[in-house]
Design a protein around this motif. Structure first.
Motif, PDB file in Angstrom:
ATOM      1  N   ASN A 203       0.807  -1.216   0.000  1.00 47.96           N
ATOM      2  CA  ASN A 203       0.000   0.000   0.000  1.00 47.96           C
ATOM      3  C   ASN A 203       0.846   1.274   0.000  1.00 47.96           C
ATOM      4  O   ASN A 203       0.344   2.362   0.265  1.00 47.96           O
ATOM      5  CB  ASN A 203      -0.965  -0.003   1.194  1.00 47.96           C
TER       6      ASN A 203
ATOM      7  N   LYS B 132      -7.132  -0.677  -5.088  1.00 51.22           N
ATOM      8  CA  LYS B 132      -6.049  -0.842  -4.107  1.00 51.22           C
ATOM      9  C   LYS B 132      -5.455   0.510  -3.729  1.00 51.22           C
ATOM     10  O   LYS B 132      -5.166   1.340  -4.594  1.00 51.22           O
ATOM     11  CB  LYS B 132      -4.975  -1.744  -4.701  1.00 51.22           C
TER      12      LYS B 132
ATOM     13  N   GLN C 242      -6.843  -0.372   4.234  1.00 49.64           N
ATOM     14  CA  GLN C 242      -5.591  -0.409   3.479  1.00 49.64           C
ATOM     15  C   GLN C 242      -4.694   0.776   3.830  1.00 49.64           C
ATOM     16  O   GLN C 242      -3.475   0.645   3.903  1.00 49.64           O
ATOM     17  CB  GLN C 242      -5.880  -0.426   1.977  1.00 49.64           C
TER      18      GLN C 242
END
Ligand code: ATP
Ligand code: MG
Length: 320
Positions: free
Chosen positions: A88, A165, A136
């Motif tokens: 991340n 993401k 995340q």
């Protein structure tokens, strides 16, 4: 300092070895194919570039040819960047470490920033997606903190969404930026829009009128957690807190511990509690990212146990 804290003991005892390994991250400027600029921020211009594929190149604003001290500080920051390896976090690929052109080379983020999604496109994410994004971010931030790295500039403009993401960028850049502004203008505190609302009360109270004096703001892991609270607020309602206030009013109010009213925020109690855990006035009351992650991970299960209908305002789905 922050850097030496994060150096391993072998780095400290074997400085020669350290500088050797740092050299492995040096990218000769002529190896970079610089393409069009993507945008300009406070900390220099970001260009598209080619270096073994597509990369993002941040050219640091060096008004004049910096001295060796600037270069040494830059190298210390680079030593921090090369320690960041997490899915991340933006991939640090190397740096041009030769004066007068200092540049940071990272992977190119393909999606849009959370800022673009929320503030420009007015996208609304489902609550499930909102929670996943927050998880995340917490994961990436928890990793940075475990490595002893403070982001110092966590905000929706520095969070990309790549096919769902999260990619966090620009950690530690605030420290690099002070190197570039040594020769810069310092007439007035320049406050970019949407920056103050991420600043924790203790940071707010240390703001000085001239930007040059603001090189040493007391950022901590707890001030990163405060900034995350603001991102969480943006995720929940698509706006910045205190949006109708002038900078002076924000500095005064946030510095004294006043908070954005949540009366009009349509979200369940447990979602608002996360805001309070991040925005706690007292540094020691502020949640760490490891704890925030646990709270966020517990949310979906809780929701399943409850009425299926809440919260309802976040419905229109955005992106993939
Ligand atoms: P601020 O100056 O307030 O920090 P910012 O984060 O938008 O705002 P920069 O970080 O300097 O400013 O970024 C300039 C532009 O380059 C922005 O449009 C940003 O989204 C883009 N950008 C930065 N890093 C990358 C990257 N790794 N991949 C793709 N685009 C990037
Ligand atoms: Mg940025």
């Amino acid at each position: 300092s922050q850097i030496s804290d994060t150096e391993t003991s072998s780095d400290r005892h074997w400085p020669r070895q350290n500088s050797l390994s740092l050299r492995e991250w040096d990218i000769p400027f002529h190896e970079l194919e610089l393409r069009d600029p993507i945008g300009q921020g406070r900390f220099g211009t970001v260009h598209r570039g080619i270096w073994h594929g597509n990369v993002a190149v941040r050219l640091l604003n060096m008004d004049q040819i910096g001295d060796e001290k600037v270069l040494e500080s830059f190298k210390l920051e680079v030593a921090t960047f090369r320690k960041t390896r997490h899915e991340n976090l933006v991939l640090f690929m190397g740096a041009c470490m030769n004066l007068p052109t200092l540049a940071l080379v990272t992977s190119m983020c393909k999606g849009l920033t959370l800022y673009t999604h929320l503030h420009l496109r007015k996208d609304k994410f489902s609550i499930n997606k909102t929670v996943i994004i927050a998880q995340q971010i917490s994961q990436g931030m928890g990793y940075l903190h475990a490595r002893g790295i403070i982001h110092k500039d966590l905000k929706s403009k520095n969070i990309f969404l790549e096919n769902g993401k999260v990619i966090i960028t620009d950690f530690g850049l605030f420290s690099v930026s002070k190197l570039c502004k040594i020769h810069g203008r310092s007439d007035a505190l320049s406050i970019p829009p949407g920056w103050l609302c991420y600043m924790a009360p203790e940071v707010m109270r240390s703001l000085k009128p001239s930007s040059e004096e603001n090189d040493e703001l007391p950022f901590t892991m707890a001030s990163d957690a405060y900034a995350f609270g603001t991102v969480w607020y943006e995720l929940l309602c698509g706006e910045w807190p205190y949006k109708e206030h002038c900078p002076e009013a924000m500095i005064w109010q946030i510095g004294r511990g006043m908070k954005q009213s949540l009366a009009n925020l349509q979200a369940s109690r447990d979602l608002k509690d996360i805001l309070m855990a991040c925005w706690a006035f007292d540094v020691k009351d502020r949640a760490e990212f490891s704890k925030l992650l646990k709270i966020l991970e517990a949310l979906p299960k809780k929701r399943l146990l409850r009425s299926p209908s809440h919260p309802v305002h976040l419905s229109r789905s955005a992106e993939s």
